[in-house]
Every structure is written in structure tokens, then in C-alpha cells.
Design an enzyme around this catalytic site. Structure first.
Site, mmCIF file in Angstrom:
data_model
loop_
_atom_site.group_PDB
_atom_site.id
_atom_site.type_symbol
_atom_site.label_atom_id
_atom_site.label_comp_id
_atom_site.label_asym_id
_atom_site.label_seq_id
_atom_site.Cartn_x
_atom_site.Cartn_y
_atom_site.Cartn_z
ATOM 1 N N TYR A 236 -49.381 90.032 -22.660
ATOM 2 C CA TYR A 236 -48.712 89.785 -21.365
ATOM 3 C C TYR A 236 -47.371 90.510 -21.283
ATOM 4 O O TYR A 236 -46.776 90.603 -20.219
ATOM 5 C CB TYR A 236 -48.488 88.280 -21.123
ATOM 6 C CG TYR A 236 -49.716 87.416 -21.101
ATOM 7 C CD1 TYR A 236 -51.001 87.959 -21.098
ATOM 8 C CD2 TYR A 236 -49.612 86.023 -21.096
ATOM 9 C CE1 TYR A 236 -52.136 87.157 -21.099
ATOM 10 C CE2 TYR A 236 -50.743 85.215 -21.083
ATOM 11 C CZ TYR A 236 -51.996 85.779 -21.100
ATOM 12 O OH TYR A 236 -53.103 84.972 -21.102
ATOM 13 N N HIS B 263 -57.135 85.878 -29.195
ATOM 14 C CA HIS B 263 -57.265 85.988 -27.740
ATOM 15 C C HIS B 263 -58.718 86.135 -27.265
ATOM 16 O O HIS B 263 -59.128 85.514 -26.288
ATOM 17 C CB HIS B 263 -56.415 87.174 -27.257
ATOM 18 C CG HIS B 263 -55.927 87.051 -25.850
ATOM 19 N ND1 HIS B 263 -54.682 87.461 -25.439
ATOM 20 C CD2 HIS B 263 -56.518 86.562 -24.735
ATOM 21 C CE1 HIS B 263 -54.529 87.232 -24.144
ATOM 22 N NE2 HIS B 263 -55.640 86.690 -23.694
ATOM 23 N N ASP C 66 -47.676 79.029 -21.883
ATOM 24 C CA ASP C 66 -48.765 79.828 -22.448
ATOM 25 C C ASP C 66 -48.496 81.306 -22.198
ATOM 26 O O ASP C 66 -48.540 81.767 -21.059
ATOM 27 C CB ASP C 66 -50.090 79.439 -21.786
ATOM 28 C CG ASP C 66 -51.255 80.217 -22.379
ATOM 29 O OD1 ASP C 66 -51.795 79.767 -23.406
ATOM 30 O OD2 ASP C 66 -51.614 81.288 -21.832
ATOM 31 N N LYS D 56 -50.723 84.459 -28.382
ATOM 32 C CA LYS D 56 -52.075 84.891 -28.786
ATOM 33 C C LYS D 56 -52.043 86.251 -29.469
ATOM 34 O O LYS D 56 -51.242 87.125 -29.098
ATOM 35 C CB LYS D 56 -52.995 84.979 -27.550
ATOM 36 C CG LYS D 56 -52.906 83.772 -26.624
ATOM 37 C CD LYS D 56 -53.886 83.838 -25.472
ATOM 38 C CE LYS D 56 -53.587 82.770 -24.430
ATOM 39 N NZ LYS D 56 -52.560 83.169 -23.460
HETATM 40 P P1 NAD Z 1 -54.616 80.685 -11.884
HETATM 41 O O1 NAD Z 1 -55.999 80.180 -11.712
HETATM 42 O O2 NAD Z 1 -53.586 79.833 -12.521
HETATM 43 O O3 NAD Z 1 -54.147 81.161 -10.442
HETATM 44 C C1 NAD Z 1 -52.860 81.688 -10.259
HETATM 45 C C2 NAD Z 1 -52.717 82.118 -8.805
HETATM 46 O O4 NAD Z 1 -52.999 81.028 -7.936
HETATM 47 C C3 NAD Z 1 -51.275 82.510 -8.495
HETATM 48 O O5 NAD Z 1 -51.048 83.856 -8.803
HETATM 49 C C4 NAD Z 1 -51.162 82.207 -7.027
HETATM 50 O O6 NAD Z 1 -51.689 83.287 -6.309
HETATM 51 C C5 NAD Z 1 -52.071 81.024 -6.880
HETATM 52 N N1 NAD Z 1 -51.354 79.721 -6.905
HETATM 53 C C6 NAD Z 1 -50.832 79.061 -7.987
HETATM 54 N N2 NAD Z 1 -50.310 77.887 -7.588
HETATM 55 C C7 NAD Z 1 -50.489 77.793 -6.263
HETATM 56 C C8 NAD Z 1 -50.167 76.814 -5.298
HETATM 57 N N3 NAD Z 1 -49.568 75.672 -5.617
HETATM 58 N N4 NAD Z 1 -50.504 77.059 -4.004
HETATM 59 C C9 NAD Z 1 -51.130 78.203 -3.650
HETATM 60 N N5 NAD Z 1 -51.478 79.161 -4.516
HETATM 61 C C10 NAD Z 1 -51.154 78.965 -5.820
HETATM 62 O O7 NAD Z 1 -54.728 82.126 -12.610
HETATM 63 P P2 NAD Z 1 -54.317 82.837 -13.938
HETATM 64 O O8 NAD Z 1 -52.916 83.291 -13.939
HETATM 65 O O9 NAD Z 1 -55.375 83.857 -14.143
HETATM 66 O O10 NAD Z 1 -54.520 81.750 -15.104
HETATM 67 C C11 NAD Z 1 -53.488 80.886 -15.526
HETATM 68 C C12 NAD Z 1 -53.068 81.218 -16.944
HETATM 69 O O11 NAD Z 1 -54.182 81.201 -17.823
HETATM 70 C C13 NAD Z 1 -52.511 82.630 -17.134
HETATM 71 O O12 NAD Z 1 -51.213 82.751 -16.588
HETATM 72 C C14 NAD Z 1 -52.585 82.753 -18.623
HETATM 73 O O13 NAD Z 1 -51.536 82.038 -19.236
HETATM 74 C C15 NAD Z 1 -53.934 82.099 -18.906
HETATM 75 N N6 NAD Z 1 -55.033 83.077 -19.000
HETATM 76 C C16 NAD Z 1 -55.609 83.266 -20.216
HETATM 77 C C17 NAD Z 1 -56.652 84.165 -20.367
HETATM 78 C C18 NAD Z 1 -57.281 84.336 -21.714
HETATM 79 O O14 NAD Z 1 -58.077 85.278 -21.900
HETATM 80 N N7 NAD Z 1 -56.984 83.491 -22.669
HETATM 81 C C19 NAD Z 1 -57.108 84.911 -19.267
HETATM 82 C C20 NAD Z 1 -56.508 84.692 -18.019
HETATM 83 C C21 NAD Z 1 -55.476 83.768 -17.895
#
Ligand code: NAD
Length: 276
Positions: A52, A110, A47, A77
Site C-alpha cells: 500500500y 498477503h 490494516d 502484510k
Molecule cells: P471497501 O469495501 O472498504 O470500500 C471502500 C469504498 O467504499 C470507499 O473508497 C468509498 O468509496 C466507499 N465508502 C466507504 N465508506 C462509505 C460510506 N460511509 N458511505 C459511502 N461510501 C463509503 O473497499 P477496500 O478499500 O477495497 O477494502 C477495505 C480494506 O480491506 C482495504 O483498505 C485494505 O485494508 C483491505 N484489503 C485487503 C486486500 C487483501 O488482499 N488482503 C485487498 C483489498 C482490500
């Protein structure tokens, strides 16, 4: 043998892997290496988004991996400033160029950005992109039911997916129920609450009883809810860990304990207020 994620059938028959890798806030060069790692570990969904700034890195990973393009589900997106009839196709073409592909599996608007009043005409252009075969499915992100209703009332295609913020502290029950009733798949963004729910005592106790990590329990919870889910990490060991969720199951009582953690804990802006 490599374990793969189960898939969910979208409303047009396309299969989408339930678990993928998100790459928000991942630098372009890191995106290449972490996507290569994820694909080698069994991930088959990535994704990204124009905003990004790492579609090129994702594209280099798609080019270098031994996994066939047809086995990888690529989502990108349309950014807010590109909404509108005059700009959407050019933005889509530029994403394809950066990704180095001739189609994506899923193209999303998006944010609805309702004050701009452009998302309905933008969706019509997405329908044209879909009809051209260059996106195997089209969907939206951060749409509330009131925005989805505007597409329905205009007689347009029902989005295949709505990607929304969803994690144990913002469970989005109303939106998920709307999606279920309309045949829209929910993708959970920030599925781990950006790491903020990993210390929760209820989740820790459930994790301990399965000899799993809290991250694995949350990802498993999303899978059992029927979400597609795209956790992000730039740490290879965590990317591997986050995929090891297909060898255990949460009980009904554990699912109910997690349901009780819902607490309106939104991390991002409400879609009606996100006017960037
Ligand atoms: P997430 O909830 O996936 O959290 C990511 C964070 O959690 C990492 O940076 C790390 O600090 C921690 N983490 C991940 N795996 C771990 C593990 N096994 N153990 C310990 N800590 C861990 O947060 P995110 O990146 O905000 O969301 C995931 C994805 O969602 C994004 O990368 C993106 O692709 C998507 N997203 C989309 C939108 C949108 O508006 N459509 C907005 C935000 C994110």
C-alpha cells in the site's frame, strides 16, 4: 466517553478489535491524517500492507496520536515478491522500520501465490517472527481452504486470521465455515464491495428502517456474522459514520435477507489466479 469496538479472541489468546480502518489506495500523507482521525473517533485497529506504500504515514499517526501503542492493533502484510526463507525477515524488518514500531499485532502473508510454491516455507519464517515476539499474532490473506490444508498437513501453526474478500455479494460461506471449524478468524476485505453494494434496494430498505446508512448496515452485518472488518474511506465524516454501528442490531430476518444477496460477485482476482 469514547465507544470502542468489541474484540474477538484469536487462537493464541490475543484480542483483535472487530472493526478497524483499512488504508488500501490511500496516499502516505493522507494515511497519516485519516488514521489520526480514526483513532480520535475510537478506532483501535489499522490494516495496512507493504504494497500500500503508506506504512510510513500510518507510523507517523501512531507516533503523533495520544492513544497508547499498546491500545492499537496494527496489521501489516508481506508482499508476494518477498515470500521465501531468504527474504521474509528482511521484508518484515523493513515494515517495522517504516511503521516506526518494534512489534506489529498481526503479520499476514498477503496472497498464497500457489504457483511459486513458497508459502509453506514463508509461513515457517512467520512462525519464527512470532516466536521472537515481534508479531503478537500471525495469519494469512486470500488463502483458500486447500492452501490452509497444506499448512495443517505440514504440522505448522494454524493461522490466527485469514483476511479474504467478503461482502454481501460474495459472502464466502464455505471459507467462513472452514475458518470456524479450525479456529481461524475471518477478516473481511472490501467489506463494502468497494462501494458497489451501497445502492442495493434490500440494504437500503433495512437501513431506512434503522435510520442508518447502507454502509453502517453492511458493517453491522459483518460484526454480527463474527467477522473482523476493515472498511476504508479517506473522508473523515464517513470514517466516523462507519464506526457508529454499536447502537443498533439487525434482526434474524434482516440477517436472512442479506444472506440472500450472495451472488458470486467477486471484485478481486480468485487467489489461485492471482500470480502477481
Ligand atoms: P471497501 O469495501 O472498504 O470500500 C471502500 C469504498 O467504499 C470507499 O473508497 C468509498 O468509496 C466507499 N465508502 C466507504 N465508506 C462509505 C460510506 N460511509 N458511505 C459511502 N461510501 C463509503 O473497499 P477496500 O478499500 O477495497 O477494502 C477495505 C480494506 O480491506 C482495504 O483498505 C485494505 O485494508 C483491505 N484489503 C485487503 C486486500 C487483501 O488482499 N488482503 C485487498 C483489498 C482490500
Amino acid at each position: 466517553m469514547t465507544v470502542l469496538s468489541p474484540t474477538i479472541t484469536l487462537n493464541n489468546g490475543v484480542e483483535m478489535p472487530q472493526l478497524g480502518l483499512g488504508v488500501w489506495q490511500v496516499a502516505d500523507d493522507v494515511a497519516q491524517s485519516i488514521v489520526e482521525h480514526a483513532l480520535s473517533e475510537g478506532y483501535r485497529a489499522i490494516d495496512t500492507a507493504k504494497i500500500y506504500d503508506n506504512e510510513s504515514g500510518v507510523g507517523r499517526a501512531l507516533a503523533s496520536t495520544g492513544v497508547a501503542r499498546s491500545d492499537i492493533f496494527v496489521t501489516t502484510k508481506l508482499w508476494n515478491s518477498d515470500q521465501g526463507r531468504a527474504t521474509t525477515v528482511d521484508a518484515f524488518d523493513a515494515s517495522l522500520d517504516r511503521l516506526g514500531v518494534d512489534y506489529v499485532d498481526l503479520y499476514l502473508i498477503h496472497w498464497p501465490r500457489p504457483k511459486a510454491r513458497l508459502f509453506v516455507e514463508t509461513w515457517e519464517v512467520c512462525e519464527e517472527i512470532y516466536a521472537s515476539g515481534r508479531a503478537r499474532a500471525i495469519g494469512v490473506s486470500n488463502f483458500e481452504p486447500e492452501h490452509l490444508e497444506q499448512l495443517v498437513h505440514a504440522g505448522l501453526t494454524v493461522p490466527a486470521v485469514n483476511q479474504i474478500e467478503c461482502h454481501p455479494r460474495l459472502q464466502q460461506k464455505v471459507n467462513r465455515e472452514y475458518h470456524r471449524a479450525h479456529g481461524i478468524v475471518t477478516t473481511a476485505w472490501s467489506p463494502l464491495g468497494q462501494g458497489t453494494v451501497l445502492e442495493d434496494s434490500v440494504l437500503t430498505s433495512i437501513a431506512n428502517s434503522h435510520a442508518k446508512s447502507v454502509a453502517q448496515v453492511i458493517i453491522r452485518w459483518h460484526i454480527q456474522l463474527g467477522n473482523t472488518v476493515i472498511p476504508k474511506s479517506v473522508t473523515p465524516a464517513r470514517v466516523t459514520e462507519n464506526f457508529a454501528v454499536f447502537d443498533f442490531e439487525l434482526s434474524d430476518s434482516e440477517m436472512a435477507q442479506i444472506a440472500d444477496l450472495d451472488s458470486d460477485g467477486r471484485m478481486g482476482p480468485h487467489p489461485n489466479l492471482a500470480d502477481f
